[in-house]
Scaffold this motif. Structure first.
Motif, PDB file in Angstrom:
ATOM      1  N   SER A 113     -15.009 -15.112   8.637  1.00 19.68           N
ATOM      2  CA  SER A 113     -14.718 -16.506   8.938  1.00 19.68           C
ATOM      3  C   SER A 113     -15.652 -17.034  10.019  1.00 19.68           C
ATOM      4  O   SER A 113     -16.019 -16.319  10.953  1.00 19.68           O
ATOM      5  CB  SER A 113     -13.267 -16.638   9.402  1.00 19.68           C
ATOM      6  OG  SER A 113     -12.992 -17.968   9.753  1.00 19.68           O
ATOM      7  N   ASN A 114     -16.014 -18.295   9.891  1.00 15.82           N
ATOM      8  CA  ASN A 114     -16.958 -18.897  10.832  1.00 15.82           C
ATOM      9  C   ASN A 114     -16.290 -19.454  12.080  1.00 15.82           C
ATOM     10  O   ASN A 114     -16.970 -19.849  13.021  1.00 15.82           O
ATOM     11  CB  ASN A 114     -17.733 -20.032  10.153  1.00 15.82           C
ATOM     12  CG  ASN A 114     -18.672 -19.515   9.100  1.00 15.82           C
ATOM     13  OD1 ASN A 114     -19.253 -18.450   9.249  1.00 15.82           O
ATOM     14  ND2 ASN A 114     -18.814 -20.261   8.019  1.00 15.82           N
ATOM     15  N   THR A 115     -14.979 -19.543  12.075  1.00 15.06           N
ATOM     16  CA  THR A 115     -14.288 -20.100  13.236  1.00 15.06           C
ATOM     17  C   THR A 115     -13.279 -19.088  13.770  1.00 15.06           C
ATOM     18  O   THR A 115     -12.801 -18.233  13.048  1.00 15.06           O
ATOM     19  CB  THR A 115     -13.562 -21.405  12.887  1.00 15.06           C
ATOM     20  OG1 THR A 115     -12.730 -21.176  11.755  1.00 15.06           O
ATOM     21  CG2 THR A 115     -14.545 -22.506  12.586  1.00 15.06           C
ATOM     22  N   ALA A 116     -12.990 -19.211  15.035  1.00 20.04           N
ATOM     23  CA  ALA A 116     -12.086 -18.244  15.664  1.00 20.04           C
ATOM     24  C   ALA A 116     -11.342 -18.898  16.814  1.00 20.04           C
ATOM     25  O   ALA A 116     -11.833 -19.840  17.432  1.00 20.04           O
ATOM     26  CB  ALA A 116     -12.874 -17.045  16.178  1.00 20.04           C
ATOM     27  N   ILE A 117     -10.152 -18.400  17.065  1.00 20.99           N
ATOM     28  CA  ILE A 117      -9.397 -18.755  18.264  1.00 20.99           C
ATOM     29  C   ILE A 117      -9.604 -17.631  19.283  1.00 20.99           C
ATOM     30  O   ILE A 117      -9.515 -16.452  18.942  1.00 20.99           O
ATOM     31  CB  ILE A 117      -7.901 -18.899  17.947  1.00 20.99           C
ATOM     32  CG1 ILE A 117      -7.641 -20.130  17.083  1.00 20.99           C
ATOM     33  CG2 ILE A 117      -7.082 -18.952  19.230  1.00 20.99           C
ATOM     34  CD1 ILE A 117      -7.834 -21.447  17.796  1.00 20.99           C
TER      35      ILE A 117
END
Lengths: 104, 199
Positions: B48-52
């Motif tokens: 995934s390209n986004t993260a928290i």
């Protein structure tokens, strides 16, 4: 490209929302070489509960600066959304991956 | 060497998440986290390209105790489903080790309250950090269109473009720097550069 002389600022026509390019240090993980992105980007003005989205092309080159930023933001309960991307497009990640604020 | 601790966690959307962990060396000795830094992220899947990013709390560094926290306004961003997470530590000598990993089951929140809603994304601050641009950015007109699309979609977002360079912070950017980043004319027309505190 824009006819830029190299010595002027754009503040007279700026929208107050867009900043840069701003030169920052290459720290290669060395804390003593880090730049204070929190200060440069004026993030102290953000309220608790805000979100900051970050795209970094080469994370190792600025690892210490990034770590320092995350430490300061989390201390203020500001959520950091890191947007990785596998090429050098610095605009699209903020349009597509970050469009709704949800993880893709 | 630290043990990579596999632990599956459960996150309730819209509620504060906090879970403590104790880190051990191979052989059972506690990891002394003095002068260590840690970073943990949660993603939908590994690619995934986004993260928290977790807020990491050092409960007891000497005894290797940390807590992973996610505030409710952030968990409210997460749709229900399975995610993956990991936590990496950086030792004082700069070496890095993965110490925690696993899956995260995000469950939908039962109650919804205005205080649980996250601040709107319309005025989110965006920061791009890149030394030079080329691969994937597109032609001059394509870059122009991308920036126009960004500003049309998010007219109120603050955007900082940071450029790591060998001369570093405190020096003026020049046309050469702008060209290296393939900065489009419509970005240049609205940006502020070369004034304090930007230099």
């Amino acid at each position: 490209m824009y006819n830029y002389t190299g010595s002027e600022t754009r503040s007279e026509i700026a929208n107050g929302l867009t900043y840069g390019p701003v030169k920052v240090n290459i720290d290669n993980g060395d804390v003593s070489s880090a730049s204070d992105w929190f200060d440069i980007c004026n993030l102290s003005s953000l309220p608790e509960g805000s979100h900051v989205a970050i795209f970094i092309d080469n994370s190792y080159a600025t690892q210490a600066s990034y770590d320092a930023l995350v430490t300061k933001l989390t201390a203020k309960n500001i959520t950091v959304i890191t947007v990785d991307y596998f090429n050098q497009d610095w605009i699209s990640p903020f349009i597509f991956n970050d469009l709704s604020g949800e993880l893709s | 060497m630290s043990v990579v601790y596999v632990n599956n966690i459960t996150v309730d959307s819209g509620e504060d998440f906090s879970q403590d962990f104790t880190l051990y060396e191979t052989g059972g000795k506690l990891v002394d986290l003095t002068n260590y830094t840690a970073k943990g992220q949660l993603r939908k899947h590994a690619d995934s390209n986004t993260a928290i990013t977790f807020q990491i709390e050092y409960i007891d560094r000497v005894k290797g105790k940390i807590a992973l926290n996610i505030p409710r306004w952030t968990t409210s961003l997460l749709k229900s489903g399975r995610y993956v997470y990991d936590v990496m530590v950086t030792k004082p000598n700069g070496n890095r080790e993965m110490v925690l990993e696993g899956t995260a089951l995000v469950r939908p929140g039962v109650s919804k309250s205005p205080e649980f809603s996250s601040p709107g994304s319309d005025d989110r601050t965006c920061i791009a950090v890149i030394s030079s641009s080329g691969v994937g950015i597109g032609t001059t007109s394509e870059v122009l269109n991308k920036w126009e699309q960004f500003r049309t979609t998010f007219p109120n977002r603050t955007f900082y473009l940071l450029q790591p360079t060998s001369d570093g912070f405190g020096n003026f950017v020049t046309e050469t720097d702008w060209d290296a980043l393939r900065v489009p004319d419509n970005f240049l027309a609205e940006t502020t550069v070369n004034i304090s505190p930007l230099i």
